[in-house]
Design an enzyme around this catalytic site. Structure first.
Site, PDB file in Angstrom:
ATOM      1  N   GLY A 248       3.813   6.881  -8.646  1.00 24.19           N
ATOM      2  CA  GLY A 248       2.973   6.255  -9.667  1.00 24.19           C
ATOM      3  C   GLY A 248       1.458   6.524  -9.104  1.00 24.19           C
ATOM      4  O   GLY A 248       0.557   7.014  -9.884  1.00 24.19           O
ATOM      5  N   ASP A 249       1.191   6.542  -7.844  1.00 23.37           N
ATOM      6  CA  ASP A 249       0.019   6.535  -7.191  1.00 23.37           C
ATOM      7  C   ASP A 249      -0.548   8.163  -7.344  1.00 23.37           C
ATOM      8  O   ASP A 249      -1.492   8.424  -7.511  1.00 23.37           O
ATOM      9  CB  ASP A 249       0.047   6.178  -5.752  1.00 23.37           C
ATOM     10  CG  ASP A 249       0.326   4.782  -5.476  1.00 23.37           C
ATOM     11  OD1 ASP A 249       0.015   3.879  -6.260  1.00 23.37           O
ATOM     12  OD2 ASP A 249       1.175   4.555  -4.736  1.00 23.37           O
TER      13      ASP A 249
END
Length: 303
Positions: A248-249
């Site tokens: 997600g990052d």
């Protein structure tokens, strides 16, 4: 300049065990150490994609020194504030399933906070600030709100990647981008989101509040973007998932990298999903060549 903020960094200590058995001695087949924390992950991926950035936050003790050494090795600019105690270690156990044990971080005193705010005050108009991860219990729960107010005074775009009450409190300040997953999006409204149609409906409600761009990650189904320019859905490419940590990052970093190149949110979404997928298919965070190899496999659907 893009600034990332990680209020509670960590060393991510990853151990791979073929068969984990509780209550006995287990031996790891492979062990890896990485600088961790959502903001740091964004900085690491941005740097690998060739986008200049500066990492802000707090480090402490020998574990904090490890993080700074690794950042130096990867040529990532940092302005961490050193505080007393030790930076936490988060254990990621990869066996038949993934298990995480997150350590406790140091307590940041008033002096440390003042030093951090001086570093933060260097932001200028046109910069982008990424506020990523949770706020430690030892800090004010309004920390992100305080920072986003400072950004508004300088016309600085803010990206927020967090969840729960912290995210809900920030929506009123109209960040440039937020990235909830479908569970976090549902939590904002006290509902369970069951499909893409519902995700789009609730993302629209957030957009109506003034948030420019809402990316909703849909796990293996990719991600959708609700923006002023349109609503887009990006399908994730097929591949062997080796690592869920940092995907997600990487999506956030890829979106910012793509947006810095084209200024187009549709292309930025494609770049973001490619970066997130490349990380999921790797043991560590993605490299640029891996992202480039996946770009053509990311299909964007206009909704």
């Amino acid at each position: 300049m893009i600034y990332t903020v990680t209020l509670n960094p960590s060393i991510d200590y990853v151990m791979k065990v073929d068969l984990f058995q509780e209550g006995t001695v287990n031996r790891a087949q492979e062990v890896m150490y990485y600088p961790g924390g959502k903001g740091i992950n964004v900085s690491r991926v941005l740097t690998r994609l060739g986008v200049p950035n500066t990492a802000l936050g707090f480090t402490a003790g020998f574990t904090g020194e490890f993080i700074k050494e690794k950042m130096l090795e990867e040529d990532i600019k940092e302005r961490f504030v050193e505080v007393a105690g030790k930076t936490r270690i988060n254990v990621k156990l990869k066996a038949e399933s993934e298990t995480e044990i997150n350590g406790a971080g140091p307590i940041v005193n008033e002096e440390g906070m003042e030093l951090f705010l001086r570093q933060f005050a260097r932001i200028t108009e046109g910069d982008v600030v990424v506020l990523a991860g949770s706020i430690p219990e030892t800090m004010k729960s309004t920390m992100y709100v305080d920072l986003i107010k400072k950004c508004a005074l300088k016309n600085v775009k803010v990206v927020v990647d967090t969840g729960g009450k912290t995210l809900k409190n920030i929506l009123a300040y109209k960040p440039f981008l937020i990235k909830p997953n479908h569970h976090e999006l549902g939590d904002l409204f006290g509902v369970e989101i069951k499909d893409r149609k519902e995700a789009i409906m609730y993302a629209a409600k957030i957009h109506e509040q003034g948030v420019e761009n809402i990316i909703v990650s849909l796990a293996g189904d990719g991600a959708l973007l609700y923006s002023s320019e349109g609503v887009y859905v990006a399908k994730a490419p097929k591949g062997e998932v080796k690592n869920s940590v940092g995907a997600g990052d990487s999506l956030v970093a890829g979106f910012l990298a793509g947006y810095s190149i084209s200024g187009n949110v549709k292309e930025a979404l494609q770049y973001g999903v490619a970066a997130g997928s490349a990380t999921a298919f790797s043991n560590d965070l993605c490299q640029k060549f891996q992202v480039q190899s996946l770009l053509e496999k990311i299909n964007i659907e206009v909704v």
